[in-house]
Design an enzyme around this catalytic site. Structure first.
Site, mmCIF file in Angstrom:
data_model
loop_
_atom_site.group_PDB
_atom_site.id
_atom_site.type_symbol
_atom_site.label_atom_id
_atom_site.label_comp_id
_atom_site.label_asym_id
_atom_site.label_seq_id
_atom_site.Cartn_x
_atom_site.Cartn_y
_atom_site.Cartn_z
ATOM 1 N N ASP A 1 -51.289 119.296 -30.842
ATOM 2 C CA ASP A 1 -51.960 120.358 -30.071
ATOM 3 C C ASP A 1 -51.489 120.420 -28.622
ATOM 4 O O ASP A 1 -51.999 121.202 -27.827
ATOM 5 C CB ASP A 1 -53.472 120.177 -30.116
ATOM 6 C CG ASP A 1 -53.938 118.862 -29.480
ATOM 7 O OD1 ASP A 1 -53.076 118.093 -28.997
ATOM 8 O OD2 ASP A 1 -55.155 118.603 -29.483
ATOM 9 N N GLY A 2 -50.494 119.578 -28.267
ATOM 10 C CA GLY A 2 -49.917 119.625 -26.930
ATOM 11 C C GLY A 2 -50.509 118.644 -25.943
ATOM 12 O O GLY A 2 -50.041 118.547 -24.802
ATOM 13 N N GLU A 3 -51.540 117.882 -26.347
ATOM 14 C CA GLU A 3 -52.150 116.923 -25.435
ATOM 15 C C GLU A 3 -51.310 115.646 -25.339
ATOM 16 O O GLU A 3 -50.631 115.265 -26.295
ATOM 17 C CB GLU A 3 -53.563 116.580 -25.905
ATOM 18 C CG GLU A 3 -54.524 117.759 -25.802
ATOM 19 C CD GLU A 3 -55.938 117.394 -26.233
ATOM 20 O OE1 GLU A 3 -56.158 116.249 -26.689
ATOM 21 O OE2 GLU A 3 -56.829 118.270 -26.114
ATOM 22 N N GLN B 1 -47.740 123.764 -1.983
ATOM 23 C CA GLN B 1 -48.946 124.597 -1.955
ATOM 24 C C GLN B 1 -50.010 123.882 -1.123
ATOM 25 O O GLN B 1 -51.022 123.396 -1.638
ATOM 26 C CB GLN B 1 -49.431 124.866 -3.374
ATOM 27 C CG GLN B 1 -48.432 125.659 -4.213
ATOM 28 C CD GLN B 1 -49.028 126.104 -5.530
ATOM 29 O OE1 GLN B 1 -50.171 126.524 -5.594
ATOM 30 N NE2 GLN B 1 -48.236 126.009 -6.597
ATOM 31 N N HIS C 1 -42.090 118.017 1.331
ATOM 32 C CA HIS C 1 -41.627 119.194 2.070
ATOM 33 C C HIS C 1 -42.224 119.265 3.475
ATOM 34 O O HIS C 1 -41.548 119.665 4.426
ATOM 35 C CB HIS C 1 -41.982 120.457 1.286
ATOM 36 C CG HIS C 1 -41.317 121.696 1.811
ATOM 37 N ND1 HIS C 1 -39.946 121.864 1.795
ATOM 38 C CD2 HIS C 1 -41.825 122.813 2.381
ATOM 39 C CE1 HIS C 1 -39.638 123.039 2.318
ATOM 40 N NE2 HIS C 1 -40.767 123.630 2.682
ATOM 41 N N LYS D 1 -32.865 131.393 9.732
ATOM 42 C CA LYS D 1 -33.443 131.889 8.484
ATOM 43 C C LYS D 1 -34.856 132.386 8.717
ATOM 44 O O LYS D 1 -35.654 131.724 9.381
ATOM 45 C CB LYS D 1 -33.450 130.799 7.416
ATOM 46 C CG LYS D 1 -33.978 131.254 6.060
ATOM 47 C CD LYS D 1 -33.861 130.154 5.004
ATOM 48 C CE LYS D 1 -34.929 129.106 5.157
ATOM 49 N NZ LYS D 1 -34.967 128.178 4.004
ATOM 50 N N ARG E 1 -38.071 133.866 6.271
ATOM 51 C CA ARG E 1 -38.527 134.051 4.897
ATOM 52 C C ARG E 1 -39.760 134.961 4.852
ATOM 53 O O ARG E 1 -40.706 134.765 5.612
ATOM 54 C CB ARG E 1 -38.870 132.700 4.253
ATOM 55 C CG ARG E 1 -39.256 132.805 2.785
ATOM 56 C CD ARG E 1 -39.682 131.436 2.243
ATOM 57 N NE ARG E 1 -38.600 130.469 2.306
ATOM 58 C CZ ARG E 1 -37.678 130.320 1.352
ATOM 59 N NH1 ARG E 1 -37.716 131.087 0.277
ATOM 60 N NH2 ARG E 1 -36.746 129.408 1.483
#
Length: 293
Positions: free
Chosen positions: A34-36, A95, A128, A190, A192
């Site tokens: 089931d992908g677990e 994020q 980052h 640069k 963005r």
């Protein structure tokens, strides 16, 4: 200390174990129909400090994060005194801010999840934005692998090569490489667009004619920045162009596009295992673990 060899970084963990002499605890892992995910420590960690080495790069970075959490929980349930997560590429680290109404801060959610799973501190590589680590509810540290990448080129005979950063904000990366290479250093301009992600670059002020230039960056994802930089360098008469990054994500046809733009070689580390991962992080991770992070 013992090393727990995460499924996503098995070879790296084995190298760290060999360098440090710390016992490597392997993992039994599988994916159910089931992908677990399922993980089990194949060895005792009772009364030990442990370091789980598990990168969380694409593909399936969500699954790798869950494996990391499951391993931490298993270690604590197995009696480990302290759990350090060594995560060479930390998913969701980009994020880390709110830009639009209705957003969350994903990296903070990940940090709380890791804390709940039993992780006591974290070591990552070239995150980052280093201030992101202040958002973690436990000790978190980043180390740089740029000097390792620069040493690779010195050993290949490119000492005195020009170190180029893709933008002014990454100039510290070029300067770190410059200390090893011993040549010049500079950056492109640069801007963005935060909605489309599109960038515009300029090589104004660069003097790279007849020079070997190495474009250094922390992450190469789609490759657009490197493609644009390579074209500018070629237009300005650079003799050879290489690129080096810590995290070679190289999504889709990014590698082909970069090479087609005139870059002679792409060099990355094993934070993201793959065909361009020519430089191992084992030495700097080992040094950190020997110093108890």
């Amino acid at each position: 200390m013992k090393i727990i060899s995460g499924p996503a970084s098995k070879e790296l963990a084995e190298s760290v174990s060999n360098i440090t002499g710390y016992q490597n605890v392997p993992i039994v892992s599988k994916i159910f129909p089931d992908g677990e995910s399922y993980v089990r420590l194949d060895g005792s960690v009772l009364g030990e400090e442990v370091a789980i080495i598990q990168t969380t790069c694409p593909p399936m970075q969500d699954g790798k994060l869950f494996q990391l959490a499951f391993m931490a929980d298993a270690a604590k349930r197995g009696g480990a005194n302290k759990v350090t997560a060594v995560v060479p590429y930390l998913a969701y680290a980009r994020q880390d801010k709110l830009f639009l109404s209705g957003e969350g801060i994903s990296v903070e959610t990940i940090a709380r999840m890791l804390r709940a799973s039993g992780i006591d501190n974290l070591l990552t590589v070239n995150i980052h934005s280093e201030p992101t680590l202040a958002q973690f509810p436990f000790s978190a540290k980043t180390v740089s692998a740029i000097s390792l990448l620069a040493k690779y080129f010195v050993e290949k005979g490119y000492k005195k090569a020009y170190a180029l950063a893709p933008d002014k904000g990454a100039m510290y990366i070029a300067q770190e490489a410059q200390q090893v290479l011993g040549g010049g250093a500079g950056h492109l301009s640069k801007v963005r667009d935060r909605y489309t992600g599109q960038t515009m670059q300029s090589g104004e002020g660069l003097d790279v004619k007849n020079q070997t230039v190495i474009i250094f960056d922390d992450i190469i994802s789609t490759g657009g920045t490197i493609v644009g930089a390579a074209k500018i360098l070629k237009e300005q008469g650079a003799k050879q162009v290489f690129t080096a990054c810590v995290h070679p994500l190289l999504i889709g046809d990014a590698a082909k596009r970069i090479l087609d733009a005139g870059v002679e070689e792409i060099i990355g580390t094993d934070s993201v295992p793959g065909p361009y991962s020519r430089v191992s992080l084992a030495s700097i991770i080992s040094n950190q673990l020997k110093g108890a992070v």
